[in-house]
Each structure stands twice: as C-alpha cells, then as structure tokens.
Design an enzyme around this catalytic site. Sequence first.
Site, short mmCIF file in Angstrom:
data_model
loop_
_atom_site.label_atom_id
_atom_site.label_comp_id
_atom_site.label_asym_id
_atom_site.label_seq_id
_atom_site.Cartn_x
_atom_site.Cartn_y
_atom_site.Cartn_z
N ASP A 244 0.76 -8.49 -3.15
CA ASP A 244 -0.28 -8.87 -2.20
C ASP A 244 -1.65 -8.53 -2.80
OD1 ASP A 244 -0.99 -9.65 0.62
OD2 ASP A 244 -2.01 -7.72 0.43
N TYR B 39 -10.30 -7.11 -3.56
CA TYR B 39 -9.75 -5.85 -4.06
C TYR B 39 -10.27 -5.57 -5.48
CZ TYR B 39 -6.37 -6.62 -0.25
OH TYR B 39 -5.77 -6.87 0.95
N TRP C 1 -11.94 -14.87 1.17
CA TRP C 1 -12.81 -13.89 1.84
C TRP C 1 -13.77 -14.58 2.83
CZ3 TRP C 1 -12.81 -9.34 3.56
CH2 TRP C 1 -14.01 -8.67 3.88
N TYR D 23 -20.47 -8.15 1.95
CA TYR D 23 -20.83 -7.79 3.33
C TYR D 23 -22.32 -8.06 3.51
CZ TYR D 23 -16.32 -5.41 3.72
OH TYR D 23 -14.98 -5.13 3.75
N PRO E 50 2.19 -0.76 6.27
CA PRO E 50 3.51 -0.47 6.83
C PRO E 50 3.85 1.02 6.82
CG PRO E 50 3.77 -1.33 4.62
CD PRO E 50 2.30 -1.46 4.96
N LEU E 51 3.06 1.79 6.05
CA LEU E 51 3.30 3.24 5.98
C LEU E 51 2.23 4.01 6.74
CD1 LEU E 51 4.16 3.41 2.17
CD2 LEU E 51 5.76 3.41 4.08
N GLY E 52 1.37 3.28 7.43
CA GLY E 52 0.34 3.97 8.20
C GLY E 52 -0.95 4.20 7.44
N ASN F 15 1.54 5.65 -7.10
CA ASN F 15 2.36 6.73 -7.64
C ASN F 15 3.74 6.19 -8.06
OD1 ASN F 15 4.65 8.72 -7.00
ND2 ASN F 15 2.88 10.06 -7.24
N ASN G 67 9.82 3.37 -2.44
CA ASN G 67 9.59 2.36 -1.40
C ASN G 67 10.44 1.10 -1.60
OD1 ASN G 67 7.74 4.12 -0.33
ND2 ASN G 67 5.95 3.09 -1.19
P1 A2P Z 1 -0.11 6.84 -3.04
O1 A2P Z 1 -0.80 5.63 -3.59
O2 A2P Z 1 -0.68 8.12 -3.57
O3 A2P Z 1 1.38 6.77 -3.12
P2 A2P Z 1 0.10 1.65 3.37
O4 A2P Z 1 1.10 0.98 2.48
O5 A2P Z 1 0.54 1.78 4.79
O6 A2P Z 1 -1.27 1.09 3.22
O7 A2P Z 1 0.02 3.18 2.88
C1 A2P Z 1 -0.51 3.50 1.64
C2 A2P Z 1 -0.65 5.00 1.53
O8 A2P Z 1 0.61 5.65 1.64
C3 A2P Z 1 -1.26 5.40 0.23
O9 A2P Z 1 -2.15 6.46 0.48
C4 A2P Z 1 -0.07 5.90 -0.58
O10 A2P Z 1 -0.47 6.92 -1.46
C5 A2P Z 1 0.86 6.44 0.48
N1 A2P Z 1 2.28 6.26 0.17
C6 A2P Z 1 2.87 5.20 -0.41
N2 A2P Z 1 4.20 5.36 -0.48
C7 A2P Z 1 4.47 6.56 0.08
C8 A2P Z 1 5.67 7.30 0.30
N3 A2P Z 1 6.84 6.81 -0.06
N4 A2P Z 1 5.56 8.52 0.89
C9 A2P Z 1 4.36 9.01 1.24
N5 A2P Z 1 3.21 8.37 1.06
C10 A2P Z 1 3.24 7.15 0.49
#
Ligand code: A2P
Length: 279
Positions: free
Chosen positions: A19, A24, A55, A98, A187-189, A242, A249
Amino acid sequence: GSCLESVKIAIDAGYRHIDGAFVYYNEHEVGQAIREKIAEGRIKREDIFYCGKLWNTCHPPELVRPTLEKTLKILQLDYVDLYIIELPMAFKPGDAIYPKDENGKIIYHETDLCATWEAMEACKDAGLAKSIGVSNFNRRQLEMILNKPGLKYKPVSNQVECHPYFTQPKLLEFCRQHDIVIVGYSPLGTSRDETWVNVSSPPLLKDPVLNAIGKKYNKTAAQVALRFSIQRGVVVIPKSFNPQRIKENFQIFDFSLTEKEMKEIEALNKNVRYVELLM
Ligand code: A2P
C-alpha cells in the site's frame, strides 16, 4: 532507505500487497525494492499488488492521469494494480501538499468527485491502473459514485480505518452489498504519532481480550487483531519497519478464531477513530 529494506524483507516474508502513495514520499524506494526482487527472480511483476493514491491537490479531472503517470515514473513501473482517490475532499492544486492561507487554514478546492472518478476510469481504460477504488469515503460519497449516470467502473475497494476498536459494521455491510472490498488501514491501532493520531483512544495492542486470546494460540495481540480483520473479510495493511514484526504480522494464516472469539473482539468496538483527519 528504511522503506527499501522493509519492502524487500516483506516480499521475502511473503507479502505481495503493498500500500503506497505519492504523499508517503517513498514510492522510489518501493519501486526499487520491487524491481530488485524481480531481478533476483524471487517474484514476477504480476505477483505484486501495488496500490497508489491520488492526493487531494490532484482532483481536477485533467490532473488525474498526469498524477498517476508521475507515480509510475517514480516507481519505474508500467502500471499500478490499484489506484484510489485518497480522500473525498479536494485541496487547491499546486506544489503545496497542504495549501494554506495566511491564517494557516487549508485552502479547499471545488471539484466534482464524479468527474474525478471519470478520469480514474480513463486511467483504467489506458491500462495505467488495473483497478480503481476510493479511500476514506462514507456511504453517501460511495453512493454518489455508484449512482453516477453512465458509470463505467464502480470502485472495487474503499480503504478506511478498520480494527477491533473501530469495526465499521454499517460501512462494511454496505460495501459487502455492493461488492466493494474494505481495506482496513491502521489495523494495529496506528503508530500513535501525536501529530496525526488521536492518542486519547487507548492503545489497541494492550487490549486484555486480544492478549488473552493470543495467549491461547501462542500468538501476539497484533496477530489476533490482523486475523480478526481478515476473518471478517477486511483486507489488512499493517505497517512495520521492524524485520521481526514484519514477519510476525504475516504469521496469521496458521490459526483461526472461533465464532465466540470473533464476537468477543467485535464487542471491543468503541466507534472512535485514531485517525480523525481533522483537515
Ligand atoms: P514498527 O514499525 O516499529 O514495527 P498500523 O499498521 O496500525 O498503522 O500500526 C503501525 C504501528 O504498529 C507502527 O508503529 C509499528 O511499529 C507497530 N507495529 C507493527 N507491527 C507490530 C507488532 N507486530 N507488534 C507491535 N507493534 C507493531
């Protein structure tokens, strides 16, 4: 450079859907990663599903194709798999992403989303985008497109915030009825970056229910959150730089949540967005 590395690690881990967006500012790195992996023989171009985004400053119909062509030039690819309107509101065209007036207020621009959509359809016809869709559209905005006289292609997807704390039940149902795939961002907050995230909403991955369910399957809260979304038919686009977490994931296809667990997670919905898009 971190994006180049991350995309290469992701492709090696098995990811195929990437994506991206012009805003970006890393499409050159994404394109390079894809091309390097093709050159290595690990993937073919057709294995990759790249999503690019139009955009807000590029909504006038005559800007749509040149904007996509710019993205393709940066990516050094011949086509994107999906091109989407990133947001349903238009900003004043120009170099500023912007554009702001002297009081620091965003300068909006009056355009017709239906006309923008017709220009998107032309990009598909020209083979520059295999599919076209939208993002951050609500039901009313989707209906505007779906009910457009002479509609040639309907949006294949709508990318919106979606996760256990913001489950989007009504929009999900509407999109299901119209065969529009929901792609869930954050999706991870989210990364909880205060410059664009509502951090007053608690961190998703600390949720006790997600962690307890994870324990049962020897999975993390992140894996449970992702599994929950895909199991209800929502595409997920988790972001990580990371290597360990990129791989983590992707390890969500070897377990499944029971109906009871799905209901428990659904009940976590707070109807509060992390990404408020206040502009
Ligand atoms: P990082 O890049 O250091 O892994 P989203 O996908 O909801 O936008 O969330 C992205 C955020 O979640 C990033 O800050 C990322 O940090 C972190 N993140 C991604 N995968 C994980 C994971 N498996 N556990 C904890 N944090 C994660």
